[in-house]
Scaffold this motif. Structure first.
Motif, short mmCIF file in Angstrom:
data_model
loop_
_atom_site.label_atom_id
_atom_site.label_comp_id
_atom_site.label_asym_id
_atom_site.label_seq_id
_atom_site.Cartn_x
_atom_site.Cartn_y
_atom_site.Cartn_z
N ALA A 51 0.83 -1.20 0.00
CA ALA A 51 0.00 0.00 0.00
C ALA A 51 0.87 1.26 0.00
CB ALA A 51 -0.92 0.00 1.21
N ILE A 52 1.99 1.21 0.71
CA ILE A 52 2.91 2.34 0.75
C ILE A 52 3.50 2.59 -0.63
CG2 ILE A 52 5.18 3.07 1.60
CD1 ILE A 52 4.40 1.70 4.29
N VAL A 53 3.95 1.53 -1.28
CA VAL A 53 4.53 1.67 -2.62
C VAL A 53 3.48 2.17 -3.61
CG1 VAL A 53 5.58 0.42 -4.56
CG2 VAL A 53 6.32 -0.07 -2.22
N ASP A 54 2.27 1.63 -3.51
CA ASP A 54 1.19 2.05 -4.41
C ASP A 54 0.87 3.52 -4.21
OD1 ASP A 54 -1.01 1.22 -6.32
OD2 ASP A 54 -2.21 2.03 -4.68
N THR A 55 0.84 3.96 -2.96
CA THR A 55 0.55 5.36 -2.67
C THR A 55 1.66 6.26 -3.18
OG1 THR A 55 -0.72 4.75 -0.70
CG2 THR A 55 0.09 7.02 -0.82
N ALA A 56 2.90 5.85 -2.97
CA ALA A 56 4.03 6.64 -3.46
C ALA A 56 4.00 6.73 -4.98
CB ALA A 56 5.34 6.02 -2.98
N LEU A 57 3.62 5.64 -5.64
CA LEU A 57 3.51 5.65 -7.09
C LEU A 57 2.44 6.63 -7.55
CD1 LEU A 57 4.21 4.57 -9.87
CD2 LEU A 57 2.79 2.56 -9.41
N SER A 58 1.33 6.70 -6.82
CA SER A 58 0.27 7.65 -7.16
C SER A 58 0.77 9.09 -7.03
CB SER A 58 -0.94 7.44 -6.25
OG SER A 58 -1.52 6.17 -6.44
N LEU A 70 -2.16 7.65 3.62
CA LEU A 70 -2.56 6.35 4.15
C LEU A 70 -3.16 6.45 5.55
CD1 LEU A 70 0.36 4.00 3.00
CD2 LEU A 70 -2.02 3.96 2.22
N HIS A 71 -3.08 7.64 6.13
CA HIS A 71 -3.57 7.85 7.49
C HIS A 71 -2.84 6.94 8.49
CE1 HIS A 71 -6.72 10.30 5.77
NE2 HIS A 71 -7.08 9.30 4.99
N VAL A 72 -1.53 6.88 8.31
CA VAL A 72 -0.68 6.13 9.24
C VAL A 72 0.43 7.07 9.70
CG1 VAL A 72 -1.16 3.91 8.15
CG2 VAL A 72 0.82 5.25 7.41
N SER A 73 1.22 6.60 10.64
CA SER A 73 2.31 7.43 11.14
C SER A 73 3.49 7.43 10.17
CB SER A 73 2.78 6.92 12.50
OG SER A 73 3.38 5.64 12.37
N LYS A 74 4.26 8.48 10.26
CA LYS A 74 5.47 8.57 9.46
C LYS A 74 6.43 7.44 9.79
CE LYS A 74 9.19 11.87 8.35
NZ LYS A 74 9.71 13.23 8.66
N SER A 75 6.49 7.06 11.05
CA SER A 75 7.38 5.97 11.47
C SER A 75 6.95 4.65 10.87
CB SER A 75 7.42 5.87 13.00
OG SER A 75 6.13 5.59 13.51
N CYS A 76 5.64 4.46 10.67
CA CYS A 76 5.13 3.24 10.02
C CYS A 76 5.64 3.15 8.60
CB CYS A 76 3.61 3.23 10.05
SG CYS A 76 2.87 1.84 9.14
N VAL A 77 5.58 4.25 7.88
CA VAL A 77 6.07 4.28 6.50
C VAL A 77 7.56 4.01 6.48
CG1 VAL A 77 6.36 5.70 4.43
CG2 VAL A 77 4.26 5.85 5.77
N PHE A 78 8.28 4.65 7.39
CA PHE A 78 9.73 4.47 7.44
C PHE A 78 10.11 3.03 7.75
CE2 PHE A 78 13.84 4.46 9.57
CZ PHE A 78 14.63 5.15 8.65
N SER A 79 9.41 2.40 8.69
CA SER A 79 9.76 1.04 9.10
C SER A 79 9.52 0.04 7.98
CB SER A 79 8.95 0.63 10.34
OG SER A 79 7.57 0.54 10.03
N ARG A 80 8.56 0.32 7.10
CA ARG A 80 8.26 -0.59 5.99
C ARG A 80 9.09 -0.28 4.75
NH1 ARG A 80 5.63 -1.63 9.92
NH2 ARG A 80 3.71 -2.85 10.05
N SER A 81 9.64 0.94 4.70
CA SER A 81 10.37 1.36 3.50
C SER A 81 11.88 1.38 3.69
CB SER A 81 9.90 2.76 3.06
OG SER A 81 8.50 2.78 2.86
N GLY A 82 12.32 1.74 4.88
CA GLY A 82 13.75 1.81 5.15
C GLY A 82 14.31 3.20 4.95
N SER A 83 14.02 3.81 3.80
CA SER A 83 14.48 5.16 3.50
C SER A 83 13.71 5.66 2.29
CB SER A 83 15.99 5.19 3.21
OG SER A 83 16.26 4.51 2.00
N ILE A 84 13.76 6.95 2.06
CA ILE A 84 13.07 7.52 0.91
C ILE A 84 13.71 7.02 -0.38
CG2 ILE A 84 14.47 9.63 0.83
CD1 ILE A 84 10.67 9.23 0.08
#
Length: 210
Positions: A17-24, A43-57
């Motif tokens: 969902a994070i990747v799909d949102t970033a692609l949008s 996504l209505h989630v925390s920034k730390s949630c995105v970071f933990s699933r992505s690693g880095s921008i």
């Protein structure tokens, strides 16, 4: 064990969902608009949630390009492989490519080239990945062109690299007219331009002596 598998599936779904949102976001505004906060807010989630699933921008942007590449091939290239070799296959590729560009209304239709529309420079590693994607796609198209020449659908002696440049330029023009000028007739215009180009490269009919 079941609980761990469920947790893993949930984590994978969140990352997807994070990747799909970033692609949008890239599709709408380009790579410079992608950051952890922008994705988290959508996504209505925390920034730390995105970071933990992505690693880095940087990793997230890399994942976006990879996901786009998979979707592009699935939407444009794979269906065309059901057509006969040569010009029927090339026709199918170009039609789906132009329809993709014309239907999106933004740069998301072709983010391999999205950096060319950005007013801000793309960082070197991401640019290299995008250039590699364009190169791989051009190589695929080049093989299709060579097959069309081999099948006698295009005239012998046609330079595949020059023709590939012409086709890519046609799509870039279509992307510009759609994303920037908002031209909703672009698909018809693009297909007409493609047909004229193809007609100019068809083999000349053999002439018979009197």
């Amino acid at each position: 064990m079941a609980a761990m598998e469920a947790k893993t599936r949930k984590s994978e779904a969140t990352r997807a969902a994070i990747v799909d949102t970033a692609l949008s976001i890239v599709a709408e505004s380009g790579f410079s608009a992608v950051n952890m906060r922008a994705v988290a807010d959508r996504l209505h989630v925390s920034k730390s949630c995105v970071f933990s699933r992505s690693g880095s921008i940087e990793i997230l942007r890399k994942s976006v390009v990879e996901e786009y590449g998979r979707r592009f091939l699935a939407d444009v290239f794979l269906p065309a492989m059901q057509k006969p070799r040569g010009l029927p296959r090339l026709d199918a590729i170009m039609l789906r490519w132009l329809e993709r560009v014309g239907g999106a209304g933004d740069i998301g239709a072709s983010i391999f080239e999205a950096a060319a529309f950005s007013l801000e420079p793309v960082e070197a590693q991401l640019r290299a990945q995008l250039v590699e994607g364009v190169g791989n796609w051009r190589a695929t198209m080049r093989r299709t062109i060579i097959q069309a020449i081999g099948e006698g659908h295009l005239k012998p002696g046609l330079d595949p690299d020059v023709f590939m440049y012409e086709l890519h330029s046609l799509v870039m023009g279509a992307l510009y007219d759609t994303a920037f000028l908002g031209d909703r007739q672009m698909v018809d215009k693009g297909c007409a331009a493609y047909r004229r180009l193809i007609d100019s490269y068809r083999p000349q009919p053999a002439t018979t002596g009197a």
